[in-house]
Design a protein around this motif. Structure first.
Motif, short mmCIF file in Angstrom:
data_model
loop_
_atom_site.label_atom_id
_atom_site.label_comp_id
_atom_site.label_asym_id
_atom_site.label_seq_id
_atom_site.Cartn_x
_atom_site.Cartn_y
_atom_site.Cartn_z
N MET A 1 0.83 -1.20 0.00
CA MET A 1 0.00 0.00 0.00
C MET A 1 0.87 1.26 0.00
SD MET A 1 -1.08 2.69 2.04
CE MET A 1 -0.45 2.08 3.62
N GLY A 2 1.86 1.29 0.93
CA GLY A 2 2.66 2.50 1.10
C GLY A 2 3.48 2.87 -0.12
N LEU A 3 4.11 1.87 -0.75
CA LEU A 3 4.93 2.16 -1.93
C LEU A 3 4.05 2.53 -3.13
CD1 LEU A 3 7.65 -0.62 -1.59
CD2 LEU A 3 7.90 1.83 -1.14
N ALA B 1 -4.29 1.52 -3.82
CA ALA B 1 -3.16 1.16 -2.94
C ALA B 1 -3.55 0.03 -1.99
CB ALA B 1 -2.71 2.38 -2.16
N LEU B 2 -4.77 0.05 -1.49
CA LEU B 2 -5.24 -1.03 -0.62
C LEU B 2 -5.31 -2.35 -1.38
CD1 LEU B 2 -8.07 0.73 1.44
CD2 LEU B 2 -5.82 0.01 2.27
N VAL B 3 -5.77 -2.28 -2.62
CA VAL B 3 -5.79 -3.49 -3.47
C VAL B 3 -4.38 -4.00 -3.68
CG1 VAL B 3 -6.35 -4.38 -5.76
CG2 VAL B 3 -7.95 -2.85 -4.60
N ALA C 1 -2.09 -3.05 5.43
CA ALA C 1 -2.35 -1.95 4.49
C ALA C 1 -3.25 -0.89 5.13
CB ALA C 1 -2.99 -2.51 3.23
N VAL C 2 -4.30 -1.35 5.79
CA VAL C 2 -5.23 -0.41 6.44
C VAL C 2 -4.55 0.31 7.60
CG1 VAL C 2 -7.37 -0.25 7.79
CG2 VAL C 2 -7.28 -1.67 5.73
N TYR C 3 -3.72 -0.40 8.36
CA TYR C 3 -3.00 0.22 9.48
C TYR C 3 -2.13 1.37 8.96
CZ TYR C 3 -0.51 0.54 13.93
OH TYR C 3 0.01 1.00 15.13
N GLY C 4 -1.35 1.12 7.90
CA GLY C 4 -0.49 2.17 7.36
C GLY C 4 -1.28 3.36 6.85
N LEU C 5 -2.43 3.08 6.20
CA LEU C 5 -3.23 4.16 5.63
C LEU C 5 -3.93 4.97 6.72
CD1 LEU C 5 -4.11 5.36 2.89
CD2 LEU C 5 -6.11 3.88 3.00
#
Length: 314
Positions: free
Chosen positions: A71-73, A85-87, A224-228
């Motif tokens: 997600m982050g990259l 990004a989540l996908v 992914a959700v945690y980073g977002l």
């Protein structure tokens, strides 16, 4: 009351309570509970593999980190929209778990634990090696403007809480459906007696591989959700510590129960939070609590309820 009605009432009641707490909690606990729900989703993914399939992984941080960095990259390097990004994060977890599962499942028992730990360490070192993109131990921040999903600002506490709630509710309900479906029953049969399941004609390897992929993808989605939601991606989330945490949460709450991961995550989060305000040796307090629970509730908190009160607890 039938077991089905009890199950709906219990799990629906928990989700209703968590929804209502959004409007009742003070800011500090409001933010904490959002974090707990995301981490509990990670623990739910781990529980699919450990609690229901009987495979102990010591490398689940690689799946959590794969989702977070996927997600982050995607956001940082390719300027992708949050939804895409989540996908990408979930897809990264699916691919990594598929590859790791194909290789690690050639072993069993202690060897499986060691191999998953080695893969996780390889993933952690890979993140450090490509520091020009990942920023290594320092990590990188996802800016507020990059955290707007379908016009919703996920840096806002209320929106962040509801996003964490949506993730947790989805993971809880999917897992509840999964373990009650024929596929889940086969996983439990493999956990209880792999040789007998094989003798009955089930493809044990295929089911175990599917369990690894489901578990890894849920963990990756949580990462992914945690980073977002919290706006940070760092290598510390790929460390051994984050492979041990879900094991502790699941053991505390009750392995092989739907609510166990949430109970264990909530218990351990606040135990560390409260004890750290009293002493710098807060992990000693956590260790004593773990020993006490091992002695007096070896099946975890939800496991103790299943054993003593409701044997049909899913």
């Amino acid at each position: 009351m039938s077991d089905r009605a009890k199950t709906v009432l219990l799990h629906g009641g928990l989700l209703a309570l968590l929804f209502a707490l959004q409007f009742m909690l003070p800011a500090y606990h409001h933010g904490n509970l959002a974090r707990v729900m995301v981490l509990a989703s990670y623990a739910i993914g781990f529980n699919v593999l450990f609690g229901y399939t009987g495979l102990l992984s010591l490398g689940h941080a690689m799946f959590f980190a794969a989702g977070m960095y996927g997600m982050g990259l995607a956001v940082q390097v390719f300027d992708a929209a949050p939804a895409l990004a989540l996908v990408a994060g979930a897809g990264a977890g699916l691919v990594v778990s598929g590859v790791v599962g194909m290789l690690a499942l050639r072993t069993a028992g202690v060897a499986f634990m060691i191999v998953t730990l080695m893969f996780a360490q390889a993933g952690y070192l890979t993140i450090l090696y490509f520091g020009s993109y990942t920023r290594g131990d320092e990590g990188f921040v996802i800016q507020q403007a990059q955290r707007i999903l379908w016009g919703i600002d996920l840096s806002d506490p209320t929106n962040r809480y509801f996003a964490a709630f949506a993730l947790f509710a989805s993971c809880l309900l999917i897992t509840l459906w999964l373990v009650r479906a024929p596929f889940g029953k086969v996983l439990i049969a493999i956990r209880e007696n792999e040789e007998r399941a094989m003798m009955l004609g089930y493809d044990v390897f295929a089911h175990k591989l599917a369990a690894v992929i489901v578990s890894g993808t849920i963990a990756a989605m949580a990462g992914a959700v945690y980073g977002l939601l919290f706006g940070y991606v760092g290598a510390s989330f790929a460390s051994v510590q984050y492979s041990i945490f879900p094991l502790l949460w699941v053991l505390l709450g009750g392995a092989g129960t739907i609510l166990g991961p949430f109970i264990g995550t909530l218990f351990m989060f606040y135990l560390i939070d409260l004890s750290s305000g009293i002493t710098t040796a807060y992990m000693l307090v956590a260790g004593v609590a773990l020993v006490a629970l091992t002695l007096f509730a070896p099946q975890g908190l939800a496991g103790a309820v299943r054993k003593r009160i409701w044997r049909g607890l899913p």
